[in-house]
Design an enzyme around this catalytic site. Structure first.
Site, PDB file in Angstrom:
ATOM      1  N   GLU A  47       0.877  -1.176   0.000  1.00 34.53           N
ATOM      2  CA  GLU A  47       0.000   0.000   0.000  1.00 34.53           C
ATOM      3  C   GLU A  47       0.911   1.221   0.000  1.00 34.53           C
ATOM      4  OE1 GLU A  47      -3.310   0.128  -0.181  1.00 34.53           O
ATOM      5  OE2 GLU A  47      -3.615  -2.039  -0.151  1.00 34.53           O
ATOM      6  N   CYS A  98      -2.336   9.518   2.226  1.00 37.18           N
ATOM      7  CA  CYS A  98      -1.879   8.861   0.995  1.00 37.18           C
ATOM      8  C   CYS A  98      -2.757   9.202  -0.206  1.00 37.18           C
ATOM      9  CB  CYS A  98      -1.842   7.356   1.192  1.00 37.18           C
ATOM     10  SG  CYS A  98      -3.433   6.681   1.733  1.00 37.18           S
TER      11      CYS A  98
HETATM   12  N1  LIG Z   1      -1.585   3.294   0.224  1.00 41.46           N
HETATM   13  C1  LIG Z   1      -1.832   3.502   1.498  1.00 41.46           C
HETATM   14  O1  LIG Z   1      -2.806   2.994   2.054  1.00 41.46           O
HETATM   15  C2  LIG Z   1      -0.931   4.363   2.308  1.00 41.46           C
HETATM   16  C3  LIG Z   1      -1.318   4.712   3.602  1.00 41.46           C
HETATM   17  C4  LIG Z   1      -0.469   5.497   4.350  1.00 41.46           C
HETATM   18  C5  LIG Z   1       0.716   5.946   3.809  1.00 41.46           C
HETATM   19  N2  LIG Z   1       1.043   5.619   2.553  1.00 41.46           N
HETATM   20  C6  LIG Z   1       2.271   6.116   1.950  1.00 41.46           C
HETATM   21  O2  LIG Z   1       3.327   5.944   2.878  1.00 41.46           O
HETATM   22  C7  LIG Z   1       4.283   6.986   2.763  1.00 41.46           C
HETATM   23  C8  LIG Z   1       4.521   7.599   4.129  1.00 41.46           C
HETATM   24  O3  LIG Z   1       4.975   6.623   4.996  1.00 41.46           O
HETATM   25  P1  LIG Z   1       6.528   6.369   5.264  1.00 41.46           P
HETATM   26  O4  LIG Z   1       7.081   5.448   4.254  1.00 41.46           O
HETATM   27  O5  LIG Z   1       7.203   7.664   5.470  1.00 41.46           O
HETATM   28  O6  LIG Z   1       6.329   5.596   6.620  1.00 41.46           O
HETATM   29  P2  LIG Z   1       7.388   5.021   7.653  1.00 41.46           P
HETATM   30  O7  LIG Z   1       8.637   5.828   7.693  1.00 41.46           O
HETATM   31  O8  LIG Z   1       6.618   4.844   8.915  1.00 41.46           O
HETATM   32  O9  LIG Z   1       7.775   3.618   7.051  1.00 41.46           O
HETATM   33  C9  LIG Z   1       6.850   2.592   6.976  1.00 41.46           C
HETATM   34  C10 LIG Z   1       7.397   1.351   7.636  1.00 41.46           C
HETATM   35  O10 LIG Z   1       8.538   0.922   6.933  1.00 41.46           O
HETATM   36  C11 LIG Z   1       9.609   0.641   7.828  1.00 41.46           C
HETATM   37  N3  LIG Z   1      10.875   1.018   7.193  1.00 41.46           N
HETATM   38  C12 LIG Z   1      11.309   2.270   6.947  1.00 41.46           C
HETATM   39  N4  LIG Z   1      12.501   2.242   6.316  1.00 41.46           N
HETATM   40  C13 LIG Z   1      12.814   0.936   6.153  1.00 41.46           C
HETATM   41  C14 LIG Z   1      13.916   0.234   5.558  1.00 41.46           C
HETATM   42  N5  LIG Z   1      14.947   0.882   5.031  1.00 41.46           N
HETATM   43  N6  LIG Z   1      13.883  -1.120   5.565  1.00 41.46           N
HETATM   44  C15 LIG Z   1      12.841  -1.782   6.110  1.00 41.46           C
HETATM   45  N7  LIG Z   1      11.795  -1.168   6.688  1.00 41.46           N
HETATM   46  C16 LIG Z   1      11.769   0.158   6.707  1.00 41.46           C
HETATM   47  C17 LIG Z   1       9.324   1.436   9.057  1.00 41.46           C
HETATM   48  O11 LIG Z   1       9.838   0.779  10.192  1.00 41.46           O
HETATM   49  C18 LIG Z   1       7.820   1.553   9.075  1.00 41.46           C
HETATM   50  O12 LIG Z   1       7.219   0.549   9.862  1.00 41.46           O
HETATM   51  C19 LIG Z   1       3.686   7.950   1.769  1.00 41.46           C
HETATM   52  O13 LIG Z   1       4.264   7.710   0.530  1.00 41.46           O
HETATM   53  C20 LIG Z   1       2.216   7.596   1.744  1.00 41.46           C
HETATM   54  O14 LIG Z   1       1.570   7.951   0.560  1.00 41.46           O
HETATM   55  C21 LIG Z   1       0.267   4.825   1.797  1.00 41.46           C
HETATM   56  C1  LIG Z   2     -19.172  12.070   8.055  1.00 39.48           C
HETATM   57  C2  LIG Z   2     -17.819  12.345   7.524  1.00 39.48           C
HETATM   58  C3  LIG Z   2     -16.971  11.157   7.346  1.00 39.48           C
HETATM   59  C4  LIG Z   2     -15.684  11.482   6.725  1.00 39.48           C
HETATM   60  C5  LIG Z   2     -14.721  10.350   6.721  1.00 39.48           C
HETATM   61  C6  LIG Z   2     -13.718  10.499   5.645  1.00 39.48           C
HETATM   62  C7  LIG Z   2     -12.626   9.519   5.724  1.00 39.48           C
HETATM   63  C8  LIG Z   2     -11.493   9.917   4.898  1.00 39.48           C
HETATM   64  C9  LIG Z   2     -10.444   8.906   4.908  1.00 39.48           C
HETATM   65  C10 LIG Z   2      -9.171   9.392   5.437  1.00 39.48           C
HETATM   66  C11 LIG Z   2      -8.068   8.456   5.159  1.00 39.48           C
HETATM   67  C12 LIG Z   2      -7.675   7.631   6.332  1.00 39.48           C
HETATM   68  C13 LIG Z   2      -6.636   6.597   6.036  1.00 39.48           C
HETATM   69  C14 LIG Z   2      -5.548   7.077   5.204  1.00 39.48           C
HETATM   70  C15 LIG Z   2      -4.747   6.317   4.571  1.00 39.48           C
HETATM   71  C16 LIG Z   2      -3.681   6.859   3.796  1.00 39.48           C
HETATM   72  O1  LIG Z   2      -2.885   7.649   4.221  1.00 39.48           O
END
Ligand SMILES: NC(=O)c1ccc[n+]([C@@H]2O[C@H](COP(=O)([O-])OP(=O)(O)OC[C@H]3O[C@@H](n4cnc5c(N)ncnc54)[C@H](O)[C@@H]3O)[C@@H](O)[C@H]2O)c1
Ligand SMILES: CCCCCCCCCCCCC/C=C/C=O
Length: 511
Positions: free
Chosen positions: A211, A245
């Site tokens: 993700e 994200c």
């Molecule tokens: N698609 C989705 O649902 C979703 C949701 C949330 C965030 N994101 C994406 O995540 C990014 C932000 O999160 P982040 O990456 O900064 O989070 P983060 O720094 O928390 O890293 C995520 C996980 O990866 C591990 N990690 C970090 N570096 C590592 C390495 N070199 N080797 C192994 N593991 C490692 C960390 O321990 C952590 O648990 C953005 O790009 C965002 O768009 C996507």
């Molecule tokens: C009645 C209003 C309800 C609004 C709820 C909206 C939810 C938006 C979702 C936010 C995203 C949460 C998880 C994010 C993942 C990626 O970074």
């Protein structure tokens, strides 16, 4: 926990899985209820932690992190018996009398690696599906949202501690975990680390769900109510200070509407966050100074349309809009993941589509237009994890929509039943009786032309039965199939069980 113990943690989870106790539905439901109890009883700890980590307000945490999670738990509990049940499939005439179905089964031990921006949601929503699917799970919350990680360490007080251990720690701990053998790795985070996760998983041929993120484009058509469009975009962009994200990363619009877009966004920022977002309860903070510096550096040199005073000591970046941004500018080279919204002028929908298609496939793509034709064109001529017309983010709330990326924004998907399926093995099962051997005549050598002709008839005809109420129909078809086999081997005996009408029909056609 000392890093040397991590192999043991994974091993212990595997041993727990091998006891088989995670398989019965009662166990799964009980663990899901315990997870809900954790959320309810630790709600104050969770909201306090998120206030410290990201300056999320209490109600903001309830709305954006906990409500959806509760919905997913309730949905899993209510539907589990159906999700777990054998799923009959359409059969061909050759297998018409067989029991043919898909049996979902647990994969084994799943590793969930969470990210920091919605640290509860992105860690525990996959856990819901993993428990529902009957797996053991090693949970690794992000170390970056350190206060929330501390609360998540309490999970084993509620869940079966051997089956669902929580490992906290940073990159070395995650890397050590990634050396262990898992049956699935569910990673949320950036694409660079996503590649490392996939590399590590490949060593054990472990499947992954990634993700990831990226730049989500937002096209605003000239033919559109700009007040409403910009209000919805402002909401999607600035919640959690742009660290979402699926937040719109940049706007594409014609130069003629750029001024109006800026003014409408300005109005909405004021409406949502007052004249002073810094002191407003619902305006967040950047997770840490490293990210603060990264975001500030990203838009240096760009033309600012809306901004405020930024404060490194508080990791505060004011809601910012950039205008007349060129595709070559720094802010357009990477995911912003902060409260900065560039507007890139383009000539219209065709140029917007070209712009989008020249870049990586996004996690979410937004189009604002009153024209159904424009919306449908955007759907048919681009690709992304999700496409929303005239709204942002809200697809996240629909559990029946698979949530996930495509290409650089990820692989695999989850939410609702999708999580259950993603973390199950969908095993194909066929149970044939040892009788009715005549039916198999055509598969055994010699492969004559006549047998081939009959095989075509029996194999290419799909029959959707699978229910007892179709039994009579099935019996007739079996008779028909048996008859066909007899035609292909005319010297052997055959018998017929069925109505006299069917018998006459078959007999006359045989003659
Ligand atoms: N698609 C989705 O649902 C979703 C949701 C949330 C965030 N994101 C994406 O995540 C990014 C932000 O999160 P982040 O990456 O900064 O989070 P983060 O720094 O928390 O890293 C995520 C996980 O990866 C591990 N990690 C970090 N570096 C590592 C390495 N070199 N080797 C192994 N593991 C490692 C960390 O321990 C952590 O648990 C953005 O790009 C965002 O768009 C996507
Ligand atoms: C009645 C209003 C309800 C609004 C709820 C909206 C939810 C938006 C979702 C936010 C995203 C949460 C998880 C994010 C993942 C990626 O970074």
């Amino acid at each position: 926990m000392p890093i040397e113990q991590l192999p043991l943690v994974a091993l212990q989870a595997r041993k727990a899985f091998q006891t088989g106790r995670s398989k019965p539905i009662d166990f799964r439901v009980q663990q899901l209820k315990n997870l809900q109890r954790f959320i309810t009883e630790k709600q104050k700890d969770i909201t306090d932690a998120l206030k410290k980590d990201l300056h999320k307000s209490e109600n903001g945490t309830l709305l954006y992190e906990l409500l959806g999670l509760e919905g997913e738990i309730n949905m899993a509990i209510a539907n589990l018996s159906v999700w777990m049940a054998p799923r009959p499939v359409a059969k061909n005439l050759l297998t018409i009398s067989d029991e043919v179905y898909i049996q979902p089964e647990p994969l084994g031990v799943v590793l969930i690696i969470g990210a920091w921006n919605y640290p509860i949601t992105v860690t525990l929503q996959p856990l819901v599906g993993a428990i529902a699917a009957g797996n053991a799970v090693v949970v690794k919350p992000s170390e970056v949202s350190c206060h929330t990680a501390k609360v998540l360490e309490l999970l084993p007080l509620y869940l079966d501690p051997e089956m669902y251990p929580v490992v906290t720690g940073g990159v070395p701990e995650t890397q050590e975990l990634l050396k262990q053998r898992f049956d699935h790795i569910f990673y949320t985070g950036n694409s660079t680390v996503g590649k490392l996760v996939m590399e590590a998983a490949a060593r054990h041929l472990t499947p992954v769900t990634l993700e990831l993120g990226g730049k989500n484009p937002c096209y605003i058509d000239k033919d559109c109510d700009l007040e409403i469009a910009c209000r919805r975009i402002t909401w999607g962009k600035y919640i959690n200070c742009g660290q979402t994200c699926i937040s719109p990363d940049y706007i594409l619009c014609e130069p003629s509407i750029q001024d109006k877009v800026v003014e409408e966004i300005r109005k909405s920022i004021k409406e949502f966050y007052t004249d002073d977002p810094k002191t407003f309860i619902d305006y967040g903070r950047i997770i840490n100074q490293r990210h603060f510096k990264r975001i500030i550096a990203l838009f240096e040199g760009s033309t600012v349309a809306i901004a405020g005073e930024n404060d490194e000591s508080q990791c505060y970046i004011a809601p910012t809009v950039l205008r007349d941004v060129t595709p070559e500018s720094k802010v357009m080279q990477e995911e912003i993941f902060g409260p900065v919204l560039p507007i890139v002028p383009i000539k219209g929908v065709n140029e917007a589509i070209q712009f989008i298609n020249e870049r990586e496939k996004p996690l979410a793509l937004y189009v604002f237009s009153s024209s159904n034709k424009v919306i449908k064109q955007m759907i048919s001529e681009t690709s992304s994890g999700a496409l929303l017309a005239n709204d942002c983010l809200i697809h996240y709330t629909i559990s029946d929509l698979p949530f996930g990326g495509v290409g650089n924004s990820g692989m695999g998907c989850y939410h609702g039943k999708s999580t259950f399926d993603q973390l199950s093995h969908l095993r194909s099962c066929l149970i044939k009786r040892l009788g009715m051997e005549q039916l198999n005549g055509m598969r055994y050598p010699p492969h004559t032309a006549e047998k081939l002709r009959l095989a075509r008839l029996l194999l290419l005809k799909q029959v959707s039965l699978g229910r007892v109420r179709h039994l009579v129909q099935a019996a007739t078809l079996i008779m028909l199939a048996a008859f066909v086999v007899q035609v292909s081997t005319p010297h052997s005996q055959y018998f017929l069980l069925g109505s006299s009408k069917t018998g006459k029909l078959l007999h006359s056609s045989y003659k």
